[in-house]
Design a protein around this motif. Structure first.
Motif, mmCIF file in Angstrom:
data_model
loop_
_atom_site.group_PDB
_atom_site.id
_atom_site.type_symbol
_atom_site.label_atom_id
_atom_site.label_comp_id
_atom_site.label_asym_id
_atom_site.label_seq_id
_atom_site.Cartn_x
_atom_site.Cartn_y
_atom_site.Cartn_z
ATOM 1 N N GLY A 13 5.845 -37.588 27.988
ATOM 2 C CA GLY A 13 5.603 -36.150 28.173
ATOM 3 C C GLY A 13 6.274 -35.325 27.091
ATOM 4 N N GLY A 14 6.812 -34.177 27.494
ATOM 5 C CA GLY A 14 7.427 -33.269 26.527
ATOM 6 C C GLY A 14 6.445 -32.215 26.057
ATOM 7 N N PRO A 15 6.966 -31.135 25.478
ATOM 8 C CA PRO A 15 6.083 -30.056 25.018
ATOM 9 C C PRO A 15 5.225 -30.485 23.831
ATOM 10 C CG PRO A 15 8.355 -29.657 24.337
ATOM 11 C CD PRO A 15 8.384 -30.863 25.214
ATOM 12 N N ARG B 23 9.832 -38.768 18.521
ATOM 13 C CA ARG B 23 10.486 -37.715 19.298
ATOM 14 C C ARG B 23 11.012 -38.269 20.615
ATOM 15 N NH1 ARG B 23 7.572 -32.277 21.282
ATOM 16 N NH2 ARG B 23 6.511 -33.838 22.552
ATOM 17 N N ARG B 24 10.361 -39.271 21.139
ATOM 18 C CA ARG B 24 10.869 -39.892 22.371
ATOM 19 C C ARG B 24 12.243 -40.526 22.119
ATOM 20 N NH1 ARG B 24 5.639 -42.810 25.019
ATOM 21 N NH2 ARG B 24 7.215 -43.524 26.474
ATOM 22 N N ALA B 36 15.457 -32.347 20.543
ATOM 23 C CA ALA B 36 14.787 -33.530 19.990
ATOM 24 C C ALA B 36 13.816 -33.117 18.892
ATOM 25 C CB ALA B 36 14.048 -34.284 21.100
ATOM 26 N N ASP B 37 13.092 -32.026 19.113
ATOM 27 C CA ASP B 37 12.175 -31.519 18.087
ATOM 28 C C ASP B 37 12.934 -31.150 16.817
ATOM 29 O OD1 ASP B 37 9.459 -31.561 18.431
ATOM 30 O OD2 ASP B 37 9.454 -29.879 19.838
ATOM 31 N N ASP B 38 14.102 -30.486 17.002
ATOM 32 C CA ASP B 38 14.905 -30.090 15.846
ATOM 33 C C ASP B 38 15.409 -31.313 15.079
ATOM 34 O OD1 ASP B 38 14.562 -27.491 16.461
ATOM 35 O OD2 ASP B 38 16.604 -27.093 17.128
ATOM 36 N N GLY B 91 2.153 -29.329 27.454
ATOM 37 C CA GLY B 91 2.106 -30.664 26.882
ATOM 38 C C GLY B 91 2.532 -31.780 27.808
ATOM 39 N N GLN B 92 2.782 -31.498 29.075
ATOM 40 C CA GLN B 92 3.200 -32.584 29.961
ATOM 41 C C GLN B 92 2.051 -33.563 30.156
ATOM 42 O OE1 GLN B 92 6.056 -33.368 31.215
ATOM 43 N NE2 GLN B 92 7.194 -31.612 30.476
ATOM 44 N N ASP B 93 2.397 -34.799 30.130
ATOM 45 C CA ASP B 93 1.387 -35.829 30.289
ATOM 46 C C ASP B 93 1.364 -36.271 31.749
ATOM 47 O OD1 ASP B 93 -0.140 -38.033 30.365
ATOM 48 O OD2 ASP B 93 0.797 -39.019 28.652
ATOM 49 N N PRO B 94 0.308 -35.953 32.475
ATOM 50 C CA PRO B 94 0.305 -36.283 33.891
ATOM 51 C C PRO B 94 0.353 -37.777 34.163
ATOM 52 C CG PRO B 94 -1.840 -35.423 33.181
ATOM 53 C CD PRO B 94 -0.896 -35.254 32.032
ATOM 54 N N ALA B 95 -0.177 -38.550 33.219
ATOM 55 C CA ALA B 95 -0.153 -40.004 33.451
ATOM 56 C C ALA B 95 1.254 -40.558 33.358
ATOM 57 C CB ALA B 95 -1.038 -40.707 32.426
#
Lengths: 299, 168
Positions: A13-15, B23-24, B36-38, B91-95
């Motif tokens: 997930g994540g943005p 990013r994960r 994490a993005d930064d 952006g949340q991934d429901p799966a």
């Protein structure tokens, strides 16, 4: 569920990601800063290098040089080895005395370090060198091994051992395993089985009951993979693992019903990850195309 | 000029293909998606500069991963004082949450952040990304004995925190 699966799910997930253009903008700006900095600092750098060469040519310690390091090829130990010295102190970790280029396997030692003995290759089948080094009166054995483009380094005091004995001590195959597995509530406290360089290794006392080679098509390709059932201290464990850093799955009887069940679970996770990754990339590309179209329309 | 464009095109392809998985890793290390993005952006910026000489020399994933794990994440976190606004559910991934309850997923990341920074990095590299003791030591620039002690202490701490949550 093992720790790897937990990590996979906890980090999903994540943005949305920032637009690609933003990523590139940061890089371009940094490149611009670097170019400007070089232009301003050119004269100072030249003066520093000249001073450095003069100091080193007095022959205090080693033959310091900033020329490219030739590959080390001597197969036999020899005293006072002619290993190139890296003159620059830049980027050396405090405890790093020697280094191997991960691409070319060229070897250099840090300024002030002297090599007096070498075993090359240190480990059969690998690009690897063991060195007997001295620095400021301190002596140390260092082992450098290149595997899959990564150079690992370990070192220790001689402690009355020969250089070859040090290499042997460093070669516990379980330390080379890609991941730990099944023990304790987190299912990841102790390595029991691992795949490395085409061989399955287990800890002493673990008995391999069954092996299914390459159980999932495409998993960890082109490396060899296996699903393994093993018995350790009366408990049955299962593993799906590959001869590479592809992530492995481990569990024990009770948490999963059988070897086939853990293979099915691993297969499902791989399929899901591939689908999710594909979907995200598809959306990313669609958004970029739409943005470019919009920019083009505006023009 | 044409070469610079080729480099940038190749870099762009790599970023699009890799940013999610990298990013994960950053998120596991810092426990905050925006940090994490930064962190990932900083790593990508360094990669951008290194790209022309890196392509033939080294795996870009390894370069970014090394940059991430050699960053002082806790110092970075302390420096971060910005306020952010994010769309709910962006952006949340429901799966993604299908198998594990949200609180359990959060518990792992939260517990991980409680570990000292170096222990946290060792646990992520060794027990998630699957690096060996040697590779983890090389990545972090520490010796193998330190990796082993960080690994066992880190796992023991995680176990202490997560076991009551799992069985409670």
């Amino acid at each position: 569920m093992d720790l790897k699966d937990r990590f996979d799910q906890a980090t999903s997930g994540g943005p949305s990601h920032p637009p690609l253009e933003e990523r590139l903008h940061h890089g371009r700006r940094a490149a611009g800063r670097r170019t400007a900095g070089r232009a301003l600092g050119g004269i100072v750098v030249a003066a520093t290098v000249a001073t450095g060469v003069a100091t080193l040519s007095t022959g205090q310690e080693d033959r310091a040089t900033d020329r490219p390091a030739p590959a080390v090829s001597s197969p036999t130990p020899a005293p006072a080895l002619d290993i190139p010295v890296t003159a620059s102190m830049e980027n050396w970790e405090p405890e790093e005395w020697a280094r191997m280029n991960p691409r070319t396997a060229e070897l250099t030692v840090r300024r002030g370090v002297t090599a007096t003995n070498m075993v090359d290759p240190a480990i059969r089948g690998f690009t690897s060198v063991a060195l007997d080094l001295t620095r400021d009166g301190q002596r140390r054995y260092v082992l450098l091994v290149r595997r899959q483009g990564i150079v690992s380094v370990s070192w220790d005091a001689p402690a009355g051992r020969t250089l070859r004995e040090f290499v042997a001590d460093e070669q516990d195959p379980m330390d080379s395993l890609p991941i730990a597995t099944v023990r304790g509530t987190l299912d990841a406290s102790l390595p029991l089985v691992g795949y490395r360089d085409g061989e399955l290794y287990t800890v002493g006392g673990a008995e391999i009951v069954r092996v299914v080679e390459d159980p999932i098509e495409g998993f960890c390709a082109p490396n060899a993979t296996a699903a393994v059932e093993l018995l350790h201290e009366g408990v049955t464990y299962f593993a799906v693992l590959g001869d590479g850093n592809c992530g492995s799955s481990f569990s024990k009887l009770g948490d999963v019903a059988s070897l086939e069940a853990i293979v099915a679970r691993r297969r499902a996770n791989i399929d899901w990850a591939a689908d999710a990754q594909g979907e995200r990339q598809r959306k990313e590309l669609e958004r970029e195309v739409a943005e470019k179209r919009e920019q083009s329309d505006r023009r | 000029m044409a070469r610079a464009r080729r480099h940038e095109a190749a870099f762009s392809d790599y970023v699009v293909a890799s940013q999610d998985r990298l990013r994960r890793v950053a998120y596991a290390l810092c426990g905050d998606w925006h940090l994490a993005d930064d962190l990932l952006q900083e790593a990508f910026t360094k990669l951008y500069l290194a790209w022309p000489r890196l392509s033939a020399d080294r795996d870009p994933d390894g370069y970014v991963r090394t940059t991430l794990v050699r960053t002082s994440i806790d110092a970075h976190r302390r420096r971060q004082r910005r306020v952010r606004t994010v769309a709910l559910g962006a952006g949340q991934d429901p799966a993604a949450a299908a198998d594990t309850p949200l609180e359990e997923r959060d518990a792992l990341i939260t517990a991980l952040q409680e570990l000292p920074e170096q222990q946290r990095k060792v646990v992520v590299l060794r027990h998630w990304l699957g690096l060996s003791v040697r590779e983890t030591a090389a990545e972090l620039g520490i010796n193998e004995g330190t990796v082993k002690s960080h690994s066992s202490r880190g796992l023991a701490s995680l176990e202490r925190v997560l076991a009551p949550q799992r069985h409670g």
